[in-house]
Motif scaffolding. Structure first.
Motif, short mmCIF file in Angstrom:
data_model
loop_
_atom_site.label_atom_id
_atom_site.label_comp_id
_atom_site.label_asym_id
_atom_site.label_seq_id
_atom_site.Cartn_x
_atom_site.Cartn_y
_atom_site.Cartn_z
N GLY A 123 -0.03 55.27 -19.91
CA GLY A 123 -0.63 56.58 -20.06
C GLY A 123 -2.12 56.57 -19.79
O GLY A 123 -2.75 55.51 -19.67
N PRO A 124 -2.71 57.75 -19.71
CA PRO A 124 -4.14 57.87 -19.39
C PRO A 124 -5.03 57.43 -20.54
O PRO A 124 -4.56 57.26 -21.67
CB PRO A 124 -4.29 59.37 -19.11
N PRO A 125 -6.32 57.23 -20.29
CA PRO A 125 -7.25 56.88 -21.36
C PRO A 125 -7.27 57.96 -22.44
O PRO A 125 -7.11 59.15 -22.15
CB PRO A 125 -8.61 56.78 -20.65
N GLN A 126 -7.49 57.54 -23.67
CA GLN A 126 -7.55 58.46 -24.80
C GLN A 126 -8.97 58.48 -25.36
O GLN A 126 -9.65 57.45 -25.41
CB GLN A 126 -6.55 58.06 -25.88
N TYR A 127 -9.40 59.66 -25.79
CA TYR A 127 -10.77 59.83 -26.28
C TYR A 127 -10.75 60.41 -27.70
O TYR A 127 -9.89 61.23 -28.04
CB TYR A 127 -11.56 60.75 -25.36
N GLU A 252 -5.40 63.42 -21.03
CA GLU A 252 -4.67 64.21 -20.04
C GLU A 252 -4.53 63.39 -18.76
O GLU A 252 -5.27 62.43 -18.53
CB GLU A 252 -5.39 65.53 -19.74
N ASP A 253 -3.56 63.79 -17.95
CA ASP A 253 -3.34 63.15 -16.66
C ASP A 253 -3.60 64.19 -15.58
O ASP A 253 -2.75 65.04 -15.29
CB ASP A 253 -1.92 62.61 -16.56
N MET A 254 -4.80 64.14 -14.98
CA MET A 254 -5.20 65.12 -13.98
C MET A 254 -4.69 64.80 -12.59
O MET A 254 -4.95 65.55 -11.65
CB MET A 254 -6.73 65.25 -13.96
N GLU A 259 -9.43 55.15 -13.61
CA GLU A 259 -10.76 54.54 -13.63
C GLU A 259 -11.82 55.54 -13.15
O GLU A 259 -12.93 55.60 -13.68
CB GLU A 259 -10.78 53.28 -12.77
N ILE A 260 -11.47 56.33 -12.13
CA ILE A 260 -12.40 57.36 -11.65
C ILE A 260 -12.57 58.44 -12.71
O ILE A 260 -13.67 58.94 -12.94
CB ILE A 260 -11.89 57.96 -10.33
N ALA A 261 -11.47 58.78 -13.38
CA ALA A 261 -11.56 59.78 -14.45
C ALA A 261 -12.46 59.29 -15.58
O ALA A 261 -13.27 60.06 -16.11
CB ALA A 261 -10.16 60.10 -14.97
N LYS A 262 -12.33 58.01 -15.93
CA LYS A 262 -13.18 57.46 -17.00
C LYS A 262 -14.65 57.50 -16.61
O LYS A 262 -15.52 57.81 -17.43
CB LYS A 262 -12.75 56.04 -17.33
N LEU A 263 -14.93 57.20 -15.35
CA LEU A 263 -16.31 57.25 -14.88
C LEU A 263 -16.86 58.66 -14.95
O LEU A 263 -18.00 58.88 -15.39
CB LEU A 263 -16.38 56.72 -13.44
#
Length: 379
Positions: A123-127, A252-254, A259-263
Motif C-alpha cells: 500500500g501507499p505511504p501513510q502519514y 491515498e493511491d493517486m 516515491e515521487i508522491a513522498k517527495l
C-alpha cells in the motif's frame, strides 16, 4: 574566460533542473486546467433543479419523504462503527502498524504542526500529523474542516466540492471533490463524525458510487483515507484547556509512483499546512459576526454520540469473534475437510461433464459421499 566558465558550470545544473521541473509539471498538468470553468460544467455532480431545495438535506430533486428516507438509510451505511474503531486504534497507537518516522516540526505564534510518515509492507505511504491551534474550541475546528463551501475559499488545492448524498439522522455524507494539482483526479468521499464527549472522531474515506459514472479523465481515486481526532488540550501559554489538537491520519493511491508522491508531500507539506491557521481565524470571525451556516457546517453538528466504553466493547466484540473463528477452524482437522472438499467438488465436475441426467448425477454423488466418509474414518 575563467569567470565565464565558472558561471556556466554553476548555472547549467540550475537550468537543467528548471527544464526538468517544467517538463514534469507540464506532463502532470490537468488538461482541464486551461479552462477550469468548462471542466466544472462537464464533471460537476448533479444538483437540484429547484433553487429552494438546493441546500436541503436530500439526495435528489424529488421531495418525497420516502426517497429522502431511502437516501438517508443508504448514506448511513457508508461509514460504520468499524471505521470508528479503526480510527480509535490509530489514535491510541494500537493498530499494529510499523513505527512512525518524524518528518517535520514547525510552529507559528498560534499554531504548532508535527508530521510523521511510515511505509507499510503493502500500500501507499501513510502519514500522521498533529496540529495544535491556540485559543480554539474543538467545535469550531470541527466545523472548519468539514465546511466544503468555506474550504473552497482558503484551500487553493480544491477546485470543486459538492454533496451527493446525506443522512439527516447520523450526519453521514457522500461528497464529490476535484483537486487542482498533480493530475486529473476526482474523489467520491464518505464521511461521518462521532462525538465522544467533545472528542470528535471524524472519518473520511473513499467510497463506491454506482450512480456517478467513471471517466477516463479525470481518474477516480478509490483508495483514499483521511481521518482525524479533534479534542481540547492544554495551552502552551497557561496550561488551560483552551487549545485544540487535531490528529490526522492520511493515505491515498493517486496512481503515481509512491516515491515521487513522498517527495511531493515532503516539499509541499508546510506550504499547505500554514494556510490552516489564517483560514481558521477568518472563519471564526465570520461565525462570530452571525454569518449563516453552510449546509456542510450544519451537517457537522449532526454527530453520533458514543462513549469510550462503547468503542472498547466494540473492540472486545470483534476480538471475541475472531478468536471464536480461529478456535472453530483449529478444532476441525484440515486433513479431514480437504479430502471431502476435493471428492465432492470432483463429483460435481464429473456429473456435469458425463451426463445431464439426474440418475447419473445421483449415483456419482452417492459414491463420492461414501468415499468421503471412508476418508474421514481413516484420517
Amino acid at each position: 574566460m575563467d569567470i565565464i566558465t565558472d558561471l556556466a558550470m554553476f548555472i547549467t545544473p540550475l537550468w537543467i533542473a528548471v527544464i526538468v521541473g517544467v517538463v514534469v509539471g507540464w506532463a502532470w498538468k490537468p488538461k482541464w486546467a486551461f479552462h477550469p470553468k468548462d471542466a466544472l460544467l462537464k464533471f460537476r455532480s448533479p444538483r437540484p433543479s429547484n433553487p429552494q431545495n438546493d441546500t436541503a438535506f436530500t439526495f435528489s430533486t424529488t421531495s418525497s419523504s420516502a426517497r429522502e428516507k431511502d437516501a438517508s438509510a443508504s448514506a448511513s451505511h457508508l461509514v460504520t462503527e468499524y471505521d470508528l474503531l479503526h480510527l480509535w486504534k490509530l489514535v491510541e497507537e494500537k493498530d499494529g502498524g510499523p513505527a512512525w518516522i518524524q518528518m517535520m516540526d514547525r510552529s507559528t505564534p498560534t499554531m504548532r504542526y508535527q508530521a510523521w510518515r511510515r511505509d507499510p509492507e503493502s500500500g501507499p505511504p501513510q502519514y500522521r500529523s498533529r496540529t495544535v491551534f491556540e485559543d480554539a474550541s474543538p467545535e469550531l475546528v470541527r466545523d472548519f474542516f468539514w465546511d466544503d463551501d468555506y474550504r473552497l475559499k482558503w484551500d487553493d488545492m480544491l477546485i470543486h466540492a459538492s454533496t451527493i448524498q446525506e443522512c439527516v439522522l447520523t450526519g453521514t455524507m457522500m461528497v464529490h471533490w476535484f483537486p487542482f494539482f498533480c493530475s486529473d483526479r476526482e474523489y467520491i468521499i464518505g464521511r461521518r463524525i462521532w462525538d465522544a464527549g467533545r472528542i470528535y472522531y471524524c472519518v473520511t474515506k473513499g467510497v463506491p458510487c454506482p450512480s456517478m459514472p467513471r471517466h477516463n479523465k479525470p481518474k477516480r481515486v478509490d483508495l483514499f483515507y483521511s481521518s482525524w481526532c479533534i479534542r481540547a488540550v492544554k495551552s502552551r501559554k497557561d496550561d488551560q484547556l483552551t487549545s485544540c489538537e487535531v490528529l490526522l491520519f492520511h493515505h491515498e493511491d493517486m496512481g503515481i509512483p509512491w516515491e515521487i508522491a513522498k517527495l511531493g508531500v515532503r516539499q509541499g507539506m508546510w506550504g499547505a499546512v500554514k494556510k490552516f491557521d489564517p483560514g481558521l481565524r477568518t472563519y471564526e470571525k465570520q461565525r462570530a459576526s452571525g454569518t449563516a451556516l453552510s449546509p456542510c457546517a450544519r451537517a457537522a453538528k449532526i454527530n453520533t454520540k458514543v462513549t469510550m466504553d462503547n468503542v472498547r466493547s466494540l473492540e472486545n466484540t470483534i476480538s471475541d469473534l475472531l478468536e471464536t473463528e480461529n478456535q472453530d477452524s483449529s478444532d476441525k482437522p484440515g486433513g479431514r475437510n480437504i479430502p471431502k472438499l476435493l471428492i465432492v467438488g470432483g463429483a460435481i465436475a464429473l456429473a456435469c461433464t458425463l451426463d445431464q441426467g439426474l440418475l447419473t448425477k445421483a449415483v456419482i454423488f452417492g459414491v463420492a459421499r461414501r468415499f468421503a466418509k471412508m476418508g474421514g474414518k481413516r484420517l
